[in-house]
Scaffold this motif. Structure first.
Motif, PDB file in Angstrom:
ATOM      1  N   PRO A  11      78.261 -23.319  48.742  1.00 45.34           N
ATOM      2  CA  PRO A  11      78.816 -22.235  47.920  1.00 45.34           C
ATOM      3  C   PRO A  11      78.652 -20.892  48.622  1.00 45.34           C
ATOM      4  O   PRO A  11      77.672 -20.680  49.345  1.00 45.34           O
ATOM      5  N   GLY A  37      79.334 -16.547  47.862  1.00 43.81           N
ATOM      6  CA  GLY A  37      79.822 -15.427  47.050  1.00 43.81           C
ATOM      7  C   GLY A  37      80.572 -14.496  47.974  1.00 43.81           C
ATOM      8  O   GLY A  37      81.730 -14.721  48.317  1.00 43.81           O
ATOM      9  N   SER A  54      76.955 -11.842  51.721  1.00 45.64           N
ATOM     10  CA  SER A  54      76.101 -10.684  52.057  1.00 45.64           C
ATOM     11  C   SER A  54      74.625 -11.074  52.135  1.00 45.64           C
ATOM     12  O   SER A  54      73.766 -10.210  52.324  1.00 45.64           O
ATOM     13  N   GLY A  55      74.337 -12.361  51.974  1.00 46.84           N
ATOM     14  CA  GLY A  55      72.948 -12.822  51.987  1.00 46.84           C
ATOM     15  C   GLY A  55      72.287 -12.555  53.334  1.00 46.84           C
ATOM     16  O   GLY A  55      72.941 -12.592  54.383  1.00 46.84           O
ATOM     17  N   GLY A  88      70.895  -3.256  46.618  1.00 47.61           N
ATOM     18  CA  GLY A  88      71.615  -2.287  47.441  1.00 47.61           C
ATOM     19  C   GLY A  88      73.067  -2.715  47.653  1.00 47.61           C
ATOM     20  O   GLY A  88      73.922  -1.901  47.978  1.00 47.61           O
ATOM     21  N   SER A  89      73.342  -3.995  47.444  1.00 52.03           N
ATOM     22  CA  SER A  89      74.689  -4.532  47.666  1.00 52.03           C
ATOM     23  C   SER A  89      75.505  -4.584  46.373  1.00 52.03           C
ATOM     24  O   SER A  89      76.432  -5.390  46.273  1.00 52.03           O
ATOM     25  N   THR A 106      78.096 -10.858  44.763  1.00 52.87           N
ATOM     26  CA  THR A 106      78.548 -11.407  43.480  1.00 52.87           C
ATOM     27  C   THR A 106      77.353 -11.699  42.565  1.00 52.87           C
ATOM     28  O   THR A 106      76.233 -11.906  43.039  1.00 52.87           O
TER      29      THR A 106
END
Ligand code: FAD
Length: 464
Positions: free
Chosen positions: A67, A69, A72-73, A132-133, A138
């Protein structure tokens, strides 16, 4: 991937919901960490039903599904390390129900916090977790990583606001977990197992989140220090004074200068460290708390203490903190950002230890983070092509995690384990802890097809 597989995927996702050309795979081969692996196909879901069909198909055909989103991890969680299919959820962006009377909102997992903010603000409510994101990550990704943020100290993190989840399990079953009620004990308390599950146990498709009333008043201050130690000690003292600021963010000199080079946010370039502190609530109590914060700062030889005079000044201060990571990314070709976390009273030890490690390995480090909740982001600024520097960084990172564990802290406060911290997890939770995680994973996903290869090594994997 076989032609027949692609045909079946096209039936589920239609033509604009699937990519499989080699060049298209590149964009889905990485996240905000350093690891890359291209998938064999990428699908874009728009409904829970599609995801259910996808998982039934993947389970039948033994195909890994990862999966994603917004990718940005920071721990490699959405990198498809065992190839297979990347399932992108950012097209599931519908607001399903806004219920101000019960202070709840139900959304699809692809929405961002920034999408939710204006909806709930219309009823004087807010959703407190604010990574911060906020503008791009998501809600599904935030839940899967148990994201934190600038308000974590007073308002907690994502796990504190998840009321109900709709989840597709690895074999394709759809379950609804939790309740909109304030109280519920119908069965095991299952919501928390999906919070921080990093896409290993199920795919979150819909979420009901708790909301809070917007505080009536805010006081925001920038406190400047001549030493890192004074700033770190001040954080511990503020907590010991019984004050709970809504925000208490830390930035060291390297970070301050990186921010100022990026955008002028009125930060003092010559300071060794600053704290960005906010109190909120009823006007008198927010003002009273800020007075106590000033007393704690005085005890720690602060250089200056300035209150933001208006919203514009406040926003500029917060912008400085929010762009810290992007600004540091501009200093050297690469960076390795960690989120080692300790209890607040150990913060001075942690800051000292990070500096010693950086000096020992001759590395440039910027330290910033959510100091109020003990969550620091030591960021090594490096050049990946410099092999010697990379070797030194690997050693430094290892020592950093050891330091956090020795200080009774944790190897991750909010970015998760993924691939980046997989080698260090056993140091923290022990081999029996790893075994327990494997047993739980096996219960949900006996074939190890959902985001395989992450967090821990799963014995007897049938995927590949
Ligand atoms: C500039 C910047 C600032 C950041 N600031 C913060 C911060 O302050 N606090 C913080 O906590 N993090 C922060 N992060 C990290 C990141 O934004 C968070 O980890 C965020 O939660 C990831 O969301 P995403 O949608 O990008 O998820 P992805 O990166 O796509 O995925 C993350 C993990 O979640 C899984 N996943 C994604 N969606 C689902 C779903 N619907 N169901 C099941 N599993 C799913 C993936 O498989 C993966 O393991 C920051 C990152 C950047 C680049």
């Amino acid at each position: 991937m076989k032609k027949s597989h692609l045909e079946e995927l096209s039936t589920i996702f239609e033509n604009d919901g699937i990519l499989h050309q080699q060049e298209d795979m590149i964009a889905y081969s990485y996240d905000a960490s350093h690891i890359e692996k291209t998938p064999e196909a990428v699908v874009f879901a728009t409904s829970t039903d599609q995801i259910c069909k996808l998982m039934q198909f993947a389970y039948r055909e033994d195909i890994p599904v990862t999966p994603r989103g917004q990718g940005s991890g920071l721990s490699g969680g959405s990198v498809p390390i065992e190839k297979g299919i990347v399932l992108v959820l950012d097209r599931m962006r519908k607001m399903l129900d806004f219920d101000p009377e019960n202070r709840l909102i139900t959304v699809e997992a692809g929405m961002t916090t920034s999408d939710i903010d204006p909806i709930v603000a219309s009823a004087d409510l807010f959703y407190p977790p604010d990574p911060g994101s906020v503008t791009f990550s998501t809600i599904g990704g935030n839940i899967a990583e148990n994201a934190g943020g600038l308000r974590g100290l007073k308002y907690g993190v994502t796990k504190d606001y998840v009321k109900m989840l709709k989840v597709v399990l690895p074999k394709g079953d759809i379950v609804t977990i939790g309740s909109k009620c304030v109280k519920h004990v119908a069965g095991f308390n299952l919501e928390p197992i999906f919070v921080g599950s990093e896409g290993l146990l199920g795919i979150i498709t819909e979420v009901t989140l708790a909301l809070l009333p917007i505080p009536k008043h805010r006081e925001s201050a920038l406190v400047v220090f001549n030493t890192l130690n004074d700033a770190a000690q001040c954080v511990s003292d503020i907590i010991a004074y019984g004050v709970t600021p809504s925000t208490m963010e830390f930035m060291d000199k390297t970070t301050i200068n990186a921010v100022q080079n990026f955008k002028d946010c009125n930060l003092p370039r010559d300071a060794e460290a600053v704290l960005l502190i906010e109190t909120d609530g009823e006007k008198n109590s927010a003002i009273g708390e800020m007075k106590n914060i000033k007393k704690a700062a005085e005890k720690n030889s602060f250089r200056s203490f300035s209150l933001a005079g208006n919203t514009k000044e406040r926003d500029l201060l917060f912008e400085g903190r929010r762009i810290a990571l992007n600004a540091l990314a501009n200093v050297k070709p690469n960076l390795i950002l960690e989120d080692a976390t300790v209890v607040r009273s150990k913060l001075p030890d942690m800051v000292r230890g990070i500096c010693e490690i950086a000096t020992k390995y001759n590395l440039m480090v910027g330290i910033f983070g959510h100091a109020g909740d003990g969550n620091l982001h030591p960021t090594f600024l490096i050049d990946k092509n410099d092999t010697d520097e990379m070797k030194r960084t690997e050693k430094a990172v290892k020592e950093l995690f050891r330091l956090a564990i020795d200080l009774e802290g944790t190897i991750s406060g909010e970015h998760g384990i993924g691939l980046e911290k997989k080698p260090f997890l056993e140091d923290q939770i022990g081999s029996a802890g790893i075994q327990l995680l494997c047993d739980i994973k096996r219960t949900f996903d006996p074939k190890n097809l959902l985001n395989p290869g992450k967090m821990f090594d799963f014995p007897n994997s049938t995927s590949n």
